[in-house]
Design a protein around this motif. Structure first.
Motif, PDB file in Angstrom:
ATOM      1  N   HIS A   1     -32.216 -66.200  53.073  1.00 25.42           N
ATOM      2  CA  HIS A   1     -30.860 -65.894  52.604  1.00 25.42           C
ATOM      3  C   HIS A   1     -30.147 -65.098  53.683  1.00 25.42           C
ATOM      4  CE1 HIS A   1     -32.039 -67.358  48.672  1.00 25.42           C
ATOM      5  NE2 HIS A   1     -33.140 -66.652  48.826  1.00 25.42           N
TER       6      HIS A   1
ATOM      7  N   ILE B   1     -25.856 -61.055  50.898  1.00 24.93           N
ATOM      8  CA  ILE B   1     -25.910 -60.766  49.462  1.00 24.93           C
ATOM      9  C   ILE B   1     -24.649 -60.016  49.071  1.00 24.93           C
ATOM     10  CG2 ILE B   1     -27.313 -58.690  49.821  1.00 24.93           C
ATOM     11  CD1 ILE B   1     -28.667 -59.382  47.066  1.00 24.93           C
ATOM     12  N   TYR B   2     -24.092 -60.421  47.936  1.00 28.61           N
ATOM     13  CA  TYR B   2     -22.870 -59.832  47.391  1.00 28.61           C
ATOM     14  C   TYR B   2     -23.160 -59.391  45.962  1.00 28.61           C
ATOM     15  CZ  TYR B   2     -20.404 -62.246  51.191  1.00 28.61           C
ATOM     16  OH  TYR B   2     -19.971 -62.691  52.413  1.00 28.61           O
ATOM     17  N   ALA B   3     -22.326 -58.462  45.470  1.00 27.40           N
ATOM     18  CA  ALA B   3     -22.490 -58.006  44.092  1.00 27.40           C
ATOM     19  C   ALA B   3     -21.153 -57.613  43.499  1.00 27.40           C
ATOM     20  CB  ALA B   3     -23.435 -56.811  44.034  1.00 27.40           C
TER      21      ALA B   3
ATOM     22  N   ALA C   1     -28.564 -55.983  42.933  1.00 24.19           N
ATOM     23  CA  ALA C   1     -28.425 -56.537  44.289  1.00 24.19           C
ATOM     24  C   ALA C   1     -29.128 -55.656  45.323  1.00 24.19           C
ATOM     25  CB  ALA C   1     -26.950 -56.701  44.640  1.00 24.19           C
TER      26      ALA C   1
ATOM     27  N   ILE D   1     -32.856 -56.307  45.104  1.00 24.73           N
ATOM     28  CA  ILE D   1     -33.170 -57.611  45.703  1.00 24.73           C
ATOM     29  C   ILE D   1     -33.082 -57.528  47.224  1.00 24.73           C
ATOM     30  CG2 ILE D   1     -32.336 -59.989  45.970  1.00 24.73           C
ATOM     31  CD1 ILE D   1     -31.514 -59.844  42.960  1.00 24.73           C
ATOM     32  N   ALA D   2     -32.018 -56.929  47.737  1.00 25.30           N
ATOM     33  CA  ALA D   2     -31.833 -56.822  49.190  1.00 25.30           C
ATOM     34  C   ALA D   2     -32.981 -56.050  49.833  1.00 25.30           C
ATOM     35  CB  ALA D   2     -30.493 -56.159  49.500  1.00 25.30           C
TER      36      ALA D   2
ATOM     37  N   PRO E   1     -25.903 -54.953  49.929  1.00 22.04           N
ATOM     38  CA  PRO E   1     -24.949 -55.954  49.424  1.00 22.04           C
ATOM     39  C   PRO E   1     -23.498 -55.552  49.659  1.00 22.04           C
ATOM     40  CG  PRO E   1     -25.976 -54.763  47.606  1.00 22.04           C
ATOM     41  CD  PRO E   1     -26.669 -54.324  48.856  1.00 22.04           C
TER      42      PRO E   1
ATOM     43  N   VAL F   1     -26.464 -67.815  50.335  1.00 23.51           N
ATOM     44  CA  VAL F   1     -25.902 -66.534  49.944  1.00 23.51           C
ATOM     45  C   VAL F   1     -26.320 -66.230  48.510  1.00 23.51           C
ATOM     46  CG1 VAL F   1     -23.727 -65.319  49.532  1.00 23.51           C
ATOM     47  CG2 VAL F   1     -23.924 -66.860  51.479  1.00 23.51           C
ATOM     48  N   ILE F   2     -26.614 -64.960  48.237  1.00 27.40           N
ATOM     49  CA  ILE F   2     -26.937 -64.488  46.886  1.00 27.40           C
ATOM     50  C   ILE F   2     -25.730 -63.716  46.370  1.00 27.40           C
ATOM     51  CG2 ILE F   2     -28.448 -62.998  45.518  1.00 27.40           C
ATOM     52  CD1 ILE F   2     -30.544 -63.367  47.846  1.00 27.40           C
TER      53      ILE F   2
ATOM     54  N   VAL G   1     -24.840 -61.407  42.980  1.00 23.69           N
ATOM     55  CA  VAL G   1     -25.301 -60.821  41.717  1.00 23.69           C
ATOM     56  C   VAL G   1     -24.074 -60.513  40.865  1.00 23.69           C
ATOM     57  CG1 VAL G   1     -26.613 -58.976  40.608  1.00 23.69           C
ATOM     58  CG2 VAL G   1     -27.338 -59.862  42.853  1.00 23.69           C
TER      59      VAL G   1
END
Length: 194
Positions: free
Chosen positions: A48, A51-53, A63, A66-67, A75, A143-144, A146
Motif C-alpha cells: 500500500h 493511507i487516509y482517514a 488508521a 494500521i499504518a 495517515p 491506497v487505504i 479508513v
C-alpha cells in the motif's frame, strides 16, 4: 486506475450499545483497537502506498494502528470521508432512531441526506485517486482509506447500482472493501471481509 481499500473503523462503546454516532467524536474501545489490528493483518499481504482517514478520532486511530503495523507513514486526513451527520438523531439508540424517523432514508433535522454523503465521499475519493495517479503514473497505486459504515454503505450502493448492501447486511467494524477508482469511475472489486 487507483486501488482503494475502504476500511470501517474499529468498534466504539457507542457501536456496542447500538447508538447513532454520526459526527459525534467517540473514541475506539479495546475491541476497536483489536479490530484495527485484524484489518492490518488482512491488508498485510499487499503493498500500500498511502493511507487516509476521516478526521473523527475513531477512524483516525484505526488508521494510525494500521499504518504503524504496516510500516507506513502517518495517515493523511480527508474531511469528506467523515460519517453522515445525523443531526437530532445523533446519540439515539438505533431502535429509538427507527421508531422516531421510520427508516435510514429519512433525514432528521440537521442531518445529511444519503445522496449528500455519497457525493462528498465520491469527491474525496476522486481527489485521492488524482493525487495517487500523479505520484505513481502509469503504475496502479494501492491506497487505504479508513472511514465509517454510513459512508461505505453509500459507496457500495453507488458502485453496485443499488444492489449492495443487501437489506440486513451488517458492515462489521474493521471490515474491508476494495474498489478501483479513476476519473468519474468507482468500481467494486471485492468485499474482503464483511
Amino acid at each position: 486506475m487507483t486501488l482503494i481499500t475502504l476500511v470501517r473503523h474499529g468498534q466504539t462503546d457507542w457501536n456496542l450499545a447500538r447508538r447513532i454516532q454520526g459526527s459525534t467524536d467517540i473514541p475506539l474501545n479495546e475491541t476497536g483497537r483489536a479490530d484495527a489490528l485484524a484489518a492490518a493483518e488482512l491488508l498485510s499481504g499487499t503493498s500500500h502506498h498511502a493511507i487516509y482517514a476521516s478526521p473523527l478520532v475513531r477512524a483516525h486511530e484505526t488508521a494510525r494502528i494500521i499504518a504503524e503495523r504496516l510500516g507506513m507513514v502517518a495517515p493523511a486526513t480527508t474531511h469528506d470521508m467523515r460519517e453522515r451527520e445525523f443531526g437530532e438523531g445523533e446519540g439515539l439508540l438505533v431502535a429509538e432512531y427507527l421508531e422516531r424517523f421510520r427508516d435510514w432514508h429519512s433525514a432528521p433535522s440537521g442531518a445529511e441526506s444519503l445522496d449528500t454523503v455519497r457525493d462528498r465521499a465520491l469527491g474525496a475519493l476522486d481527489v485521492i485517486a488524482r493525487e495517487s495517479r500523479r505520484r505513481s503514473a502509469p503504475v496502479a497505486e494501492s491506497v487505504i482509506v479508513v472511514t465509517h459504515g454510513g459512508v461505505i454503505r453509500s459507496l457500495l450502493h453507488h458502485a453496485s447500482s443499488g444492489s449492495l448492501p443487501r437489506e440486513g447486511d451488517v458492515l462489521r467494524n474493521g471490515s474491508l472493501h476494495r474498489f478501483e477508482a479513476g476519473p468519474g469511475i468507482l468500481r467494486l472489486l471485492e468485499p474482503i471481509a464483511i
